[in-house]
Design a protein around this motif. Structure first.
Motif, PDB file in Angstrom:
ATOM      1  N   GLN A  73       0.814  -1.215   0.000  1.00  0.00           N
ATOM      2  CA  GLN A  73       0.000   0.000   0.000  1.00  0.00           C
ATOM      3  C   GLN A  73       0.844   1.261   0.000  1.00  0.00           C
ATOM      4  O   GLN A  73       0.365   2.343  -0.319  1.00  0.00           O
ATOM      5  N   PHE A  74       2.134   1.116   0.350  1.00  0.00           N
ATOM      6  CA  PHE A  74       3.037   2.259   0.339  1.00  0.00           C
ATOM      7  C   PHE A  74       3.955   2.250  -0.882  1.00  0.00           C
ATOM      8  O   PHE A  74       4.803   3.123  -1.022  1.00  0.00           O
ATOM      9  N   ALA A  75       3.796   1.249  -1.744  1.00  0.00           N
ATOM     10  CA  ALA A  75       4.716   1.073  -2.866  1.00  0.00           C
ATOM     11  C   ALA A  75       4.087   1.528  -4.173  1.00  0.00           C
ATOM     12  O   ALA A  75       2.896   1.827  -4.248  1.00  0.00           O
ATOM     13  N   GLU A  76       4.892   1.570  -5.208  1.00  0.00           N
ATOM     14  CA  GLU A  76       4.354   1.693  -6.561  1.00  0.00           C
ATOM     15  C   GLU A  76       3.849   0.307  -6.972  1.00  0.00           C
ATOM     16  O   GLU A  76       4.552  -0.683  -6.817  1.00  0.00           O
ATOM     17  N   VAL A  77       2.623   0.255  -7.458  1.00  0.00           N
ATOM     18  CA  VAL A  77       2.006  -1.043  -7.730  1.00  0.00           C
ATOM     19  C   VAL A  77       1.633  -1.160  -9.208  1.00  0.00           C
ATOM     20  O   VAL A  77       1.467  -0.161  -9.910  1.00  0.00           O
ATOM     21  N   LYS A  78       1.495  -2.398  -9.633  1.00  0.00           N
ATOM     22  CA  LYS A  78       1.087  -2.713 -10.995  1.00  0.00           C
ATOM     23  C   LYS A  78       0.154  -3.910 -10.955  1.00  0.00           C
ATOM     24  O   LYS A  78       0.301  -4.801 -10.110  1.00  0.00           O
ATOM     25  N   TRP A  79      -0.796  -3.915 -11.874  1.00  0.00           N
ATOM     26  CA  TRP A  79      -1.725  -5.050 -11.966  1.00  0.00           C
ATOM     27  C   TRP A  79      -1.255  -6.007 -13.042  1.00  0.00           C
ATOM     28  O   TRP A  79      -0.834  -5.600 -14.132  1.00  0.00           O
ATOM     29  N   GLY A  80      -1.331  -7.274 -12.745  1.00  0.00           N
ATOM     30  CA  GLY A  80      -0.981  -8.303 -13.719  1.00  0.00           C
ATOM     31  C   GLY A  80      -0.973  -9.665 -13.053  1.00  0.00           C
ATOM     32  O   GLY A  80      -1.420  -9.835 -11.903  1.00  0.00           O
ATOM     33  N   GLU A  81      -0.455 -10.651 -13.760  1.00  0.00           N
ATOM     34  CA  GLU A  81      -0.385 -12.016 -13.223  1.00  0.00           C
ATOM     35  C   GLU A  81       0.745 -12.099 -12.208  1.00  0.00           C
ATOM     36  O   GLU A  81       1.879 -11.690 -12.484  1.00  0.00           O
ATOM     37  N   VAL A  82       0.402 -12.571 -11.017  1.00  0.00           N
ATOM     38  CA  VAL A  82       1.419 -12.745  -9.982  1.00  0.00           C
ATOM     39  C   VAL A  82       1.974 -14.163 -10.088  1.00  0.00           C
ATOM     40  O   VAL A  82       1.229 -15.133 -10.104  1.00  0.00           O
ATOM     41  N   PRO A  83       3.303 -14.330 -10.202  1.00  0.00           N
ATOM     42  CA  PRO A  83       3.893 -15.627 -10.557  1.00  0.00           C
ATOM     43  C   PRO A  83       4.077 -16.578  -9.386  1.00  0.00           C
ATOM     44  O   PRO A  83       4.465 -17.719  -9.593  1.00  0.00           O
ATOM     45  N   GLU A  84       3.823 -16.152  -8.187  1.00  0.00           N
ATOM     46  CA  GLU A  84       4.162 -16.996  -7.041  1.00  0.00           C
ATOM     47  C   GLU A  84       3.238 -18.191  -6.863  1.00  0.00           C
ATOM     48  O   GLU A  84       3.516 -19.078  -6.084  1.00  0.00           O
ATOM     49  N   ARG A  85       2.135 -18.210  -7.546  1.00  0.00           N
ATOM     50  CA  ARG A  85       1.135 -19.240  -7.273  1.00  0.00           C
ATOM     51  C   ARG A  85       0.754 -19.939  -8.565  1.00  0.00           C
ATOM     52  O   ARG A  85       0.418 -19.318  -9.552  1.00  0.00           O
TER      53      ARG A  85
END
Length: 723
Positions: free
Chosen positions: A685-697
């Motif tokens: 919530q304090f970072a720069e964020v991006k939407w997309g596929e998260v690879p960890e799962r």
């Protein structure tokens, strides 16, 4: 309130992290195990939650700074309106609820009226925008209200001014919202009603004389040999005429000092129902009669208003017009310039009771106009402006509700504490929720299509088409005034400019009088279109808000982006100077609104006409207060409204969202569904964020997952299932 971050319970705090706890103990928020380099850099930022910011940060930052600007705008408007009202009342006083601010030539009064209404509409547009800003903040939900709605499988709106949210917000904010909305309606209804103009019309006597009258020294005009009862179509019992006095001998004696008019000009001027700038007239004919050179005469009209007013005061002008195959003037018709010119071949064949007209001698009079104000309308503006100012001031100093006012506020909250009711809904859009509903069982995995929607698809079809239907309906309703305006003007509808009524074409609202019981209802009816356009403007404002919010939301899938929050930013968060509409769109929309509101004030307005008798004395009991039209103004408003609608359609159809990220950025459920990273405790919530596929799962053959994340994300794969 300031970070829009819900602090996790004591038991869920991560060891090794710290913040400012309510007890005063400090701890720092750090990502676990140093995972994700992008998020790790934010471990260097100390996050203090629960502390009191400085006065400058409290009132001169984020949405509260905008709230302060809105309150100051309302306060300045209130002070100006109160000062002007007190000054006008003290200096100019009032009679029948109205006072005279300025009187002079009609051109000077018309210019002053136009400029005053321009200033009023700029001020009212600023007030409406300030109110809209505050109302949007009040209708914004808190996280607790969002969670309550989601538990019932309902969503709320974020980042837009929403009526839908009113059933979800607290009672205090609902009352404040209602006060702002109500005062906005009343101010728009009253503001343009404060100032209006008054014109003069002069009653006149008519004397038709022979060509040799001015060379005749044997005949002297007297009351006995000039009375209209000597001639046909005149009677002392006629309720329309003023039989007091004996004006015609005096008129004939002074005729040589009158202004000479050719037949066309004379016919046009005296064929009007209300003559202005002229009075008594001597009509010189080609007929010769040395014995009795007065061929016909008429007394002045008695009234211009009421049941004894003549519905066809210029009947003497058109009386001799012959019937033809294409033209008829008879009983029940009304003489006007168009009828007169058409029936007399532009004045060349004009006769008055059988006598061919050669020229006219017209008595000129000073045509004075007045700029007036209505005390009660101004008091209403001051009262409602005061209520609005107090409401906004209370919001500045007392409102401390941690609402989710921007999409960034909602993202920060959901990344901090994910909402479990939207788990495995990462590709669900608002249209899916509307079409299939939102059940306890959630949604099955969905296929990523990669389709980039056009801007207009950011909202429901109902909102899109209903907004345009409102604009068209407004134009149609406004257009219904044109037949009356054009029909009564009889060919002179475009002869007057903006804000200048054609006095031959006016509408009754209530019976004529000089008191406020006539003026106030007429003023309110004249300003109903102001209220109608305000509804249209707010609808289009909402449309642009939705489209731009969808574009902002979609850009989260382009690159890692800082979160735009309405309160003091933390970490990589950025402060916002607006809630939804950026300045590049807000200013043109406000300018467009002010322009149309001003044009409306110059299209439909009250027209007051004071009656002066043939001797130049005002008849105080005989005044007209009616609804006036400006055809040029009405057509301009209709054209601009349709142009605005067409431009909006072009923008909505031509622009595409930059990515295929689902949702429109205003649906709380869709925003929540996009905030389920696998590392929810990394302080994204304090970072720069991006939407997309998260690879960890998940592997290549399993159902994948998309989310906003401060870590590494990949472009979703077209045709793959996601949840």
């Amino acid at each position: 309130e300031y970070s829009m971050l819900q602090e996790p319970p004591e038991a869920e705090r991560t060891a090794g992290t710290s913040t400012k706890a309510p007890s005063g103990e400090e701890y720092e928020l750090m990502p676990r195990d140093g995972r994700h380099e992008r998020a790790q850099s934010f471990g260097k930022h100390e996050i203090y939650q629960g502390t009191t910011p400085s006065i400058g940060r409290r009132y001169l930052a984020g949405w509260r700074f905008g709230l302060l600007r809105a309150a100051l705008t309302a306060a300045v408007a209130f002070i100006v309106n109160t000062s002007v009202d007190a000054w006008m009342f003290r200096v100019y006083g009032r009679s029948g609820g109205s006072g005279v601010v300025f009187q002079g030539t009609c051109s000077a009064v018309e210019t002053a009226n136009v400029l005053i209404h321009l200033a009023l509409n700029i001020l009212s547009t600023l007030l409406l925008s300030a109110s809209n800003y505050c109302m949007q903040g009040l209708s914004a939900p808190t996280r607790a209200e969002v969670d309550k709605a989601h538990a019932k499988r309902r969503w709320v709106d974020v980042g837009i001014s929403s009526i839908r949210n009113l059933r979800s917000i607290g009672r205090a904010r609902l009352i404040l919202w209602s006060l702002l909305a109500g005062t906005s309606v009343l101010i728009h209804l009253f503001f343009n009603s404060v100032f209006f103009t008054t014109r003069q019309t002069h009653q006149y006597a008519v004397a038709v004389v022979s060509a040799d009258y001015f060379n005749n020294t044997a005949w002297t005009p007297t009351c006995a040999n000039t009375t209209p009862e000597l001639f046909p179509h005149n009677s002392a019992s006629n309720p329309y005429v003023n039989t007091s006095g004996c004006p015609i001998p005096n008129i004939l004696s002074n005729a040589t000092s009158f202004e000479r008019l050719d037949t066309r000009t004379c016919l046009e001027e005296y064929a009007r129902g209300f003559v202005q700038g002229i009075s008594n007239v001597v009509v010189v004919t080609a007929t010769r009669n040395s014995t009795d050179p007065l061929l016909w005469s008429r007394w002045p009209e008695k009234y211009i208003s009421g049941r004894h007013a003549n519905s066809d005061p210029a009947e003497w002008v058109c009386h001799d017009i012959p019937d033809s195959e294409h033209f008829h003037y008879g009983e029940g018709d009304r003489c006007d310039p168009k009828v007169a010119l058409k029936g007399t071949n532009d004045g060349t064949n004009w006769t008055v009771y059988g006598h061919p007209v050669d020229y006219c001698l017209s008595q000129p009079v000073v045509n004075v106009c007045k700029l007036q104000y209505n005390v009660w309308m101004m008091l209403g503006v001051v009262l409602f402006g005061g209520i609005k100012t107090v409401t906004m001031a209370w919001m500045v100093f007392k409102l401390r509700v941690p609402s989710l006012r921007t999409v960034g506020d909602a993202v920060a909250s959901f990344l901090s504490v994910p909402d479990q009711s939207t788990t495995d809904m990462c590709l669900v859009s608002t249209s899916d929720l509307r079409k299939h509903g939102w059940s306890e069982g959630g949604f099955p995995p969905q296929v990523y299509t990669g389709l980039k929607l056009r801007w207009w698809r950011a909202m429901s079809n109902i909102q899109w088409w209903l907004t345009h239907a409102l604009a068209i309906l407004f134009v149609i309703i406004l257009g219904t005034t044109l037949p009356s305006a054009i029909g009564g003007a009889h060919g002179t509808e475009f002869s007057n400019g903006l804000g200048v009524a054609n006095v031959q074409s006016m509408a009754y609202v209530v019976s004529d009088s000089t008191s406020s019981r006539t003026i106030v209802p007429t003023l309110l009816v004249a300003n109903l279109p102001q209220l109608g356009f305000s509804v249209v403007y707010l609808a289009y404002n909402g449309l642009f808000t939705k489209m731009l919010l969808a574009d902002e939301w979609s850009r989260f899938a382009v690159k890692h982006t800082s979160i735009r929050v309405s309160s003091s930013p933390l970490g990589a968060q950025r402060e916002t100077g607006f809630l939804s509409l950026p300045t590049g769109y807000a200013l043109p929309l406000m300018t467009f609104s002010a322009l149309v509101h001003w044009l409306l004030s110059q299209s439909l307005f009250i027209v007051r006409i004071d009656d002066f008798d043939s001797t130049g004395e005002q008849v105080l009991s005989d005044t007209i207060s009616r609804l006036g039209y400006s055809v040029i103004g009405i057509v301009s408003v209709m054209s601009l409204t349709l142009t605005g609608a067409i431009v909006t359609v072009i923008i909505g159809l031509s622009k595409r969202l930059p990515t295929a990220m689902p949702g429109d950025g205003s649906n709380s459920a869709v925003i929540s569904a996009a905030c389920h990273p696998h590392n929810a405790d990394c302080g994204y919530q304090f970072a720069e964020v991006k939407w997309g596929e998260v690879p960890e799962r998940g592997g290549a053959d399993e159902v994948a997952h998309c989310s906003l994340s401060g870590g590494t994300v990949e472009e979703p794969e077209i045709g793959r299932l996601y949840k």
